[in-house]
Enzyme design. Structure first.
Site, mmCIF file in Angstrom:
data_model
loop_
_atom_site.group_PDB
_atom_site.id
_atom_site.type_symbol
_atom_site.label_atom_id
_atom_site.label_comp_id
_atom_site.label_asym_id
_atom_site.label_seq_id
_atom_site.Cartn_x
_atom_site.Cartn_y
_atom_site.Cartn_z
ATOM 1 N N SER A 265 23.489 -23.496 -1.342
ATOM 2 C CA SER A 265 23.903 -22.345 -0.536
ATOM 3 C C SER A 265 23.822 -21.058 -1.350
ATOM 4 C CB SER A 265 25.350 -22.538 -0.077
ATOM 5 O OG SER A 265 26.211 -22.375 -1.188
ATOM 6 N N LYS A 266 23.952 -19.945 -0.632
ATOM 7 C CA LYS A 266 23.921 -18.638 -1.294
ATOM 8 C C LYS A 266 25.057 -18.550 -2.316
ATOM 9 C CE LYS A 266 24.079 -13.677 -0.403
ATOM 10 N NZ LYS A 266 25.341 -13.324 -1.054
ATOM 11 N N ARG A 267 26.192 -19.153 -1.982
ATOM 12 C CA ARG A 267 27.336 -19.112 -2.903
ATOM 13 C C ARG A 267 27.020 -19.778 -4.235
ATOM 14 N NH1 ARG A 267 32.234 -21.330 -0.546
ATOM 15 N NH2 ARG A 267 32.846 -21.513 -2.729
ATOM 16 N N ASP A 270 25.034 -17.268 -6.154
ATOM 17 C CA ASP A 270 25.871 -16.168 -6.638
ATOM 18 C C ASP A 270 26.708 -16.611 -7.831
ATOM 19 O OD1 ASP A 270 24.840 -14.600 -4.700
ATOM 20 O OD2 ASP A 270 26.564 -14.728 -3.336
#
Ligand code: GLU
Length: 510
Positions: A265-267, A270
């Protein structure tokens, strides 16, 4: 007669394209090219709630950056245009009604409030409400309402949907090119909405099947998250009487988090500092996300890395051009289990591509970065600087840090180096060295090295002391390539200027 291969990438423009989506597009493209087929880009934008402006343009630009060619699509047009579902809206109602007529679908008039109330009621009993064979005959549907009431409700403008009438207790047998035979009991499935009067639009399932049929798609290659929809899709083919031309299906394994558990996921990106999108993205509300392009990756390296996440060539080969991928790709070698994303491997691949680049190729990627820093030089100079340091760079964004001193003279000096070398005899030796350099006409690195080394030997100075003091003057820090790469690159006059600046501005230690 075998069917011509026609595949499609069918993203919904709901945000930036995840790298899992890029991989789906890539495998479709490789499959199409391998089999002399056509690659279609269809934009599935019938969900107006989730539509995000700019997402379609982002998808198109991403595919271009990756070198994934499209034969028919929103930009190219083609025999089945339009390729954007919102522009095909008149097509779908006819097909939804066909299913109502032949008994595979029905009108349902429940309002959102009524459905919410039902959900709550079920929840209060610890159950989950599903719109299916057990309940549909107790609800406001054309299955139970008299025909004239159904007509009257539609005519007076009540909102309705058309739902698929999922058969009860039937085993649907399906085949997936990656997973083999799959069976599902239809009692586990609900009556999905196919069409909504509220926005006069089909849902994903209907539009997807109708378009795959009309566009003569031979193979549906898509992410594993669509596997649960496969029984419905196969039944839709049956309901329309299109079983003979039903496409073959291949559901690709998920891209997993670097830690293994769950979908990437994007998380994750990040948290661990890597992009999960091909290009930088800014949403209409201002949120941003990193992209491989802007973070300094080469598209060829990105594609090479991505191709191997879920597919293996069955050989030791690790580096593939797009053409080599096309020549070796097969769905048989796509794995069933999820592929763990490894950010280090992505950087490693990029570094390998970086090291193989010629100076001229490096100039192309380095010039825009130099210009951002206000440096205007020829391609030759840009490429040479990058070329000298490419072995130490992984990303193109590393290049400026590694080479900035070629273009900008130091005005500050790294304290550690100053303490170590700007003391004792060294300033005096540097002054002497300045004289030696000034006397050299051929400033090529070989010749300069020869002269300077002979001088150091003759004087009996310490090689390390002299070279590090010179490095302090020319680079300002303890980094950089061999000193003679620097002297040759910046040239004699600039060498002398930098030495003079150090001598004039920095008081030696002690
Ligand atoms: N529009 C769907 C998506 O966004 C397409 C799924 C499919 O390929 O059938 O992924």
């Amino acid at each position: 007669m075998t069917r011509p291969v026609r595949v499609r990438f069918a993203p919904s423009p709901t945000g930036p394209l995840h790298i899992g989506g890029v991989r789906t597009a890539l495998y479709n493209y490789l499959f199409a090219r391998r089999h002399g087929g056509r690659m279609i880009l269809r934009i599935e934008d019938t969900d107006s709630q989730r539509f995000v402006p700019g997402a379609e343009a982002y998808i198109i630009e991403s595919l271009k950056w990756c070198g994934i060619g499209i034969d028919e699509g929103v930009e190219q047009g083609g025999p089945h245009a339009p390729y954007r579902q919102s522009e095909r809206r008149e097509i779908y109602l006819k097909y939804a009604l066909q299913l109502v007529e032949n008994g595979w679908a029905y009108y349902a008039f429940d309002t959102a409030d009524e459905l919410n109330a039902l959900r709550k009621e079920y929840e209060s009993r610890g159950e989950t409400f599903a719109y299916n064979a057990t309940v549909r005959e107790q609800l406001a549907t054309s299955l139970v309402l008299p025909a004239d009431e159904v007509r009257a409700r539609i005519e007076r403008g009540d909102q309705w949907v058309i739902r698929f009438k999922m058969p009860a207790g039937e085993i649907v047998k399906m085949h997936d090119l990656i997973r083999g035979d799959v069976e599902v009991n239809t009692s586990t499935l609900d009556d999905k909405v196919l069409y909504k009067s509220a926005d006069a639009l089909p849902t994903y399932h209907l539009a997807n099947i109708v378009d795959d049929h009309l566009m003569e798609i031979s193979h549906v290659i898509r992410g594993e998250e669509w596997l649960p929809s496969l029984p419905l899709h196969c039944l839709l083919y049956r309901a329309f009487g299109w079983e003979d031309t039903q496409p073959e299906f291949a559901h690709l394994p998920l891209l997993l988090k670097p830690t293994g558990g769950g979908k990437l996921s994007k998380r994750d990106g990040d948290k661990m500092g890597f992009p999960v999108f091909p290009l930088f993205w800014q949403s209409p509300t201002g949120e941003t996300a990193h992209g491989y392009r802007e973070d300094g990756y080469f598209p060829e390296a990105f594609i090479n890395m991505l191709a191997l996440l879920g597919w293996n060539p069955g050989t030791e080969q690790e580096f593939f051009t797009m053409q080599e991928l096309i020549d070796s790709f097969s769905l048989e070698r796509v794995s069933k289990s999820g592929a763990r994303f490894q950010p280090d491997k992505a950087r490693w691949f990029n570094a390998q591509y970086m090291h193989r680049k010629t100076d001229a190729e490096l100039a192309v990627v380095y010039q825009p970065i130099l210009r951002e820093h206000g440096i205007e030089v020829s391609d030759e100079v840009a490429g040479k600087a990058a070329g000298i340091m490419k072995e130490r760079a992984q990303l193109t964004t590393d290049l400026w840090d590694l080479t900035s001193y070629f273009f900008i003279a130091p005005t500050e000096y790294e304290e550690k180096q100053v303490r170590k070398y700007w003391k004792g005899q060294n300033p005096e030796i540097l002054r002497e060295l300045r004289g030696v350099l000034e006397g050299i006409d051929d400033f090529s690195k070989e010749h300069t090295e020869e002269v300077v080394h002979a001088w150091i030997e003759q004087k009996g100075y310490g090689m390390g002391q002299v070279m590090n003091t010179l490095r302090l003057a020319l680079v300002g820090a303890g980094k950089g390539p061999g000193m003679y790469d620097v002297t040759e690159f910046i040239g004699k006059q600039e060498c002398l200027r930098r030495i003079d600046h150090l001598l004039a501005t920095l008081k030696p230690a002690e």
